[in-house]
Design a protein around this motif. Sequence first.
Motif, PDB file in Angstrom:
ATOM      1  N   TYR A 423       0.552  -1.438   0.180  1.00  0.00           N
ATOM      2  CA  TYR A 423       0.274  -0.228  -0.153  1.00  0.00           C
ATOM      3  C   TYR A 423       0.812   1.406   0.197  1.00  0.00           C
ATOM      4  O   TYR A 423       0.713   2.171  -0.536  1.00  0.00           O
ATOM      5  CB  TYR A 423      -1.310  -0.148   1.518  1.00  0.00           C
ATOM      6  CG  TYR A 423       0.112   0.103   2.712  1.00  0.00           C
ATOM      7  CD1 TYR A 423      -0.448   0.952   3.469  1.00  0.00           C
ATOM      8  CD2 TYR A 423      -0.253  -0.916   2.892  1.00  0.00           C
ATOM      9  CE1 TYR A 423      -0.174   1.838   4.320  1.00  0.00           C
ATOM     10  CE2 TYR A 423       0.698  -1.157   4.665  1.00  0.00           C
ATOM     11  CZ  TYR A 423       0.754   0.576   4.913  1.00  0.00           C
ATOM     12  OH  TYR A 423       1.259   0.218   6.596  1.00  0.00           O
ATOM     13  N   ARG A 424       1.885   0.748   0.466  1.00  0.00           N
ATOM     14  CA  ARG A 424       2.795   2.732   0.439  1.00  0.00           C
ATOM     15  C   ARG A 424       3.079   2.684  -1.433  1.00  0.00           C
ATOM     16  O   ARG A 424       3.203   3.402  -1.392  1.00  0.00           O
ATOM     17  CB  ARG A 424       4.060   2.459   1.474  1.00  0.00           C
ATOM     18  CG  ARG A 424       3.636   2.308   2.832  1.00  0.00           C
ATOM     19  CD  ARG A 424       5.241   1.755   3.306  1.00  0.00           C
ATOM     20  NE  ARG A 424       4.974   1.671   5.356  1.00  0.00           N
ATOM     21  CZ  ARG A 424       4.816   0.714   5.806  1.00  0.00           C
ATOM     22  NH1 ARG A 424       4.248  -0.680   4.956  1.00  0.00           N
ATOM     23  NH2 ARG A 424       4.103   0.088   6.965  1.00  0.00           N
ATOM     24  N   SER A 425       3.795   1.658  -1.895  1.00  0.00           N
ATOM     25  CA  SER A 425       3.776   1.868  -3.091  1.00  0.00           C
ATOM     26  C   SER A 425       2.371   3.032  -3.902  1.00  0.00           C
ATOM     27  O   SER A 425       3.223   3.482  -4.739  1.00  0.00           O
ATOM     28  CB  SER A 425       4.326   1.370  -4.047  1.00  0.00           C
ATOM     29  OG  SER A 425       5.567   0.126  -3.144  1.00  0.00           O
ATOM     30  N   SER A 474       1.272   5.433  12.390  1.00  0.00           N
ATOM     31  CA  SER A 474       1.855   5.584  11.880  1.00  0.00           C
ATOM     32  C   SER A 474       1.600   6.041  10.495  1.00  0.00           C
ATOM     33  O   SER A 474       2.046   7.038   9.316  1.00  0.00           O
ATOM     34  CB  SER A 474       3.297   4.406  11.653  1.00  0.00           C
ATOM     35  OG  SER A 474       2.297   3.202  11.590  1.00  0.00           O
ATOM     36  N   ASP A 475       0.521   4.862   9.939  1.00  0.00           N
ATOM     37  CA  ASP A 475      -0.728   5.158   8.798  1.00  0.00           C
ATOM     38  C   ASP A 475      -1.271   5.963   8.508  1.00  0.00           C
ATOM     39  O   ASP A 475      -1.603   6.919   7.522  1.00  0.00           O
ATOM     40  CB  ASP A 475      -1.195   3.522   8.798  1.00  0.00           C
ATOM     41  CG  ASP A 475      -0.347   1.860   8.389  1.00  0.00           C
ATOM     42  OD1 ASP A 475       0.579   2.494   8.134  1.00  0.00           O
ATOM     43  OD2 ASP A 475      -0.785   1.274   8.683  1.00  0.00           O
ATOM     44  N   GLY A 480      -2.198  11.736   6.195  1.00  0.00           N
ATOM     45  CA  GLY A 480      -2.277  12.825   6.300  1.00  0.00           C
ATOM     46  C   GLY A 480      -1.815  14.173   5.748  1.00  0.00           C
ATOM     47  O   GLY A 480      -1.448  14.957   5.657  1.00  0.00           O
ATOM     48  N   MET A 481      -0.100  13.587   5.594  1.00  0.00           N
ATOM     49  CA  MET A 481       0.947  13.943   5.454  1.00  0.00           C
ATOM     50  C   MET A 481       0.825  14.004   3.760  1.00  0.00           C
ATOM     51  O   MET A 481       1.481  14.679   2.776  1.00  0.00           O
ATOM     52  CB  MET A 481       2.331  13.416   5.623  1.00  0.00           C
ATOM     53  CG  MET A 481       2.868  13.386   7.212  1.00  0.00           C
ATOM     54  SD  MET A 481       3.109  15.164   7.800  1.00  0.00           S
ATOM     55  CE  MET A 481       4.230  15.580   5.869  1.00  0.00           C
ATOM     56  N   TYR A 482      -0.175  11.843   3.174  1.00  0.00           N
ATOM     57  CA  TYR A 482       0.399  12.789   1.451  1.00  0.00           C
ATOM     58  C   TYR A 482      -0.602  14.040   1.029  1.00  0.00           C
ATOM     59  O   TYR A 482      -0.495  13.732   0.244  1.00  0.00           O
ATOM     60  CB  TYR A 482      -0.297  10.976   1.912  1.00  0.00           C
ATOM     61  CG  TYR A 482      -1.019  10.908   0.149  1.00  0.00           C
ATOM     62  CD1 TYR A 482      -0.530  10.394  -0.517  1.00  0.00           C
ATOM     63  CD2 TYR A 482      -2.351  10.901   0.165  1.00  0.00           C
ATOM     64  CE1 TYR A 482      -0.936  10.481  -1.370  1.00  0.00           C
ATOM     65  CE2 TYR A 482      -3.477  11.245  -1.102  1.00  0.00           C
ATOM     66  CZ  TYR A 482      -2.392  10.867  -2.372  1.00  0.00           C
ATOM     67  OH  TYR A 482      -2.386  10.719  -3.330  1.00  0.00           O
TER      68      TYR A 482
END
Length: 895
Positions: A423-425, A474-475, A480-482
């Motif tokens: 999911y990070r990719s 962390s997710d 939020g940062m995304y």
Amino acid sequence: MNEKPRPDPDDLLAAIKREAEKETRARLKIFFGMAAGVGKTFAMLQAAHELKGRGINVVAGYVETHGRAETQELLDGLPHVPRLKIKYRGIEWEEMDLDAILKLKPEYVLVDELAHTNVEGARHKKRYQDVLELLDHGINVHTTLNVQHVESLVDTVQQITGITVQETVPDSVLDRADEIELVDLPTEELLKRLAEGKVYTPERSAAAVQNFFRKGNLTALREIALRKTAERVGMDLQEYMQVNRVEGPWKTVERLMVAVGASPYSEQLIRWTRRLAATMEAPWMAVYVQTSLGLTQSEQNRLRQNMALARELGAELVTTVDEDVVKALIRVARQKNATQIIVGKSLSRSFWDFARGGALVDRLIADSGGIDVYVVQSELSIATPPKRFRLQFRSGASQYFYACGAVILVSVLCYLASAIIDYRSVGMFLLSTVSLLALLVGRGPIFAAATLSAFIWNFFFIPPRFTFHIYAFSDALMVGMYFIIALVGGALTARVRGREIAVRRREEQAVALYALAKELNSAKSLDDIMRIAEHQIGRTFNARIGCFLPQGADKLSPTPHSASTFTPKSEKEWSVALWAYQNRKPAGRDTNTLPFAEAIYYPLLTGNEAVGVIGIAPLLARPLTLEQEGLLQTFLHQIAIAIEREMLRAAAEQAHLLAESERLYKTLFNSISHELRTPISAIMSASESLLHAVASQRPEIKTALAKEIHWAAERLNRLIENLLDMTRLESGLIQPKRDWCDVHDLINVAVKKLGAELAGHSLSVSVSPDMPLIKIDFGLMEQALANLLHNAAVYAPAGSTIQIRAWAKDESGVIMIADNGPGLPAEALSRVFEKFYRVRGTQAGGLGLGLSIARGFVEAHKGTIVAENHAEGGAQFTIRLPLEPQNAEKISKLL
């Protein structure tokens, strides 16, 4: 610490170029005054003596002392160029000898009375044109000028004094001046000098005081001269600050600047600033800052109305591009040396004001430095309601559709590949998609794409899937940062894209202006200018163009130029163009004047004069944007200058033709008077003698008198034939009737015709045996040879030999007539075939048409005639006629 504003590179480059041009070109200094007698000529002569004292070569080209002893004393101490004497209408006039000055080529030349009109016969109509030619040849000029002679001030002077000034100097000449020195004198002092006879004679002084030199007139003229000089000094100061990157303002004079936008309250600000400028008697400007944030159609219309109002009230309009309105306003204020900025007061604050670092007014006051800021409250009757948050969809539904569709498509692809990517990719893929979309769509679609991608990423990819709940801190932080990175990155990319679009638009405008200027510079006629105007404006603004040119004094042709693609369909439509021409203002579609028209009509203005009207009928329904309006005004200004230049060239040619026509008329009148008087006197004298009883009884006297009458009649007949032949040549009615002729016959007939004139000369005729028949109009060529032989007989000394030779060479038949006379001066060789031209110092007689007629008849046969001096002495005329293939059958019949 406030960031020092960067200068506009275009303005800086233009200023540097102007400075470089000033360093290389000749200098013009104008001694400027309110009226005659203030001491302009005296100051100019004093400055000349200072130059002379430094070893500089300075001469007086034309200085008028008006009998003032102290002025004459200064003039006597300077070398001067003798004046050119021109005789006009029986009076000898003196003008500046331009050619003598150009030949002398001094470093400085003094030219008094810049607005003077030269007498007819001088090279230029106006003295300022003489001055411009001197400057073009690298000669520095000092000159004098009174304020009433400035073209743009003529109407003001006429209103004040009641006197219409005829001699004027264009404002462009003052703009060309490198220095304007005001020679000022108090009104009372000037009136005292006038009373003492130091300006005019006592008789003229008394009349002057009662008319032009009234105290009120002089006071008003003095104020105008002071203001005109101050205006020029202010322009020099502004240019100095630009070149030397001096951060202003320097409060040498008050200059107001009002910030204008699409707000309905900008109209109030404009009127308020106009009233303040009138009270302070200060110049003012209206500034609009264009950002990447687009305007709706209603906002664009309102902005155009606001700028049009500012222009109508006399403001200088300035448009600049920047994302930060405050920085843009301060930058323009410092560039233009504005001392006061006028802005409207916002009645509410928003989150966006806080995000930008404060409200516009607060930031402007904080960053303005030495510039005063006026904050104007809107009137209660038109107070704006508190602002509420509302969405404005400026990008269009299609952009939102494409942005969201791209995010959904990438999400589907990532979902299908979820087995091989985590999911990070997926988050990186979606972030890249939003960043790339910023290059294609506006800010609104970017915000929608960032929001949608964050929700999709959370719901479909971040564990636990298919829920918006996030277990890991962390997710949650990553989501939020995304969202923030996607939103900020997309917004920044969109801003860069907006600036890139703005730069591209400016580049397109620069290219369009360059293309227009280049084509106008190469235009050879008014028709070329009109075709260029139609092509460039029509292509740039996607419109049909109608071009209307003047037809007489203050009249406009009702028929558009042939290059036009738009023609008014009714008399009512054309009346709009006529109104724009007569009132020097735009009218028609999308304006407040006669808006029913199909097109908008712009007058082509050069100063206060209109040189035509251009009607623009856009192919699309929407009106021009403010940016397009500015570009169009620049186009129209360039076209107007080109039309004025062509009209001035045509007027100069017409003036030259009129002067040449008058000169030829005088020459013809004087020549005909002499030529008619001589044979008529001979006829009258001889006829009176015949009537005398003694003469009638002696046959030898009767024969001699009859011969004299016959000679006089032949001379009159030759005069009339020459005049008729010249008339036929100029009318283009000469059409040679060619037939095969023998050159021997042609020469024999011409010689026989002039038997009496050639009797005192020895004739040598030589025709080459291989000389073929030539196809000519026998009568015309016989007349041409007769004129050449008559010229030789008149100017060759008695008893000398006149040679006639004929031969064939290089497919041409050559006929040469030479004499043993004095020959032709070198300067006459190129002019001897001109009408009425006579070599100086020759004997009187004849009109000077014979050789001109001979050339005309020869050229009608597609031949050439050349005058030269042969080595043995005397003049030689050589005719070359083309030889044609000979038809044997016709030639045998002829023989």
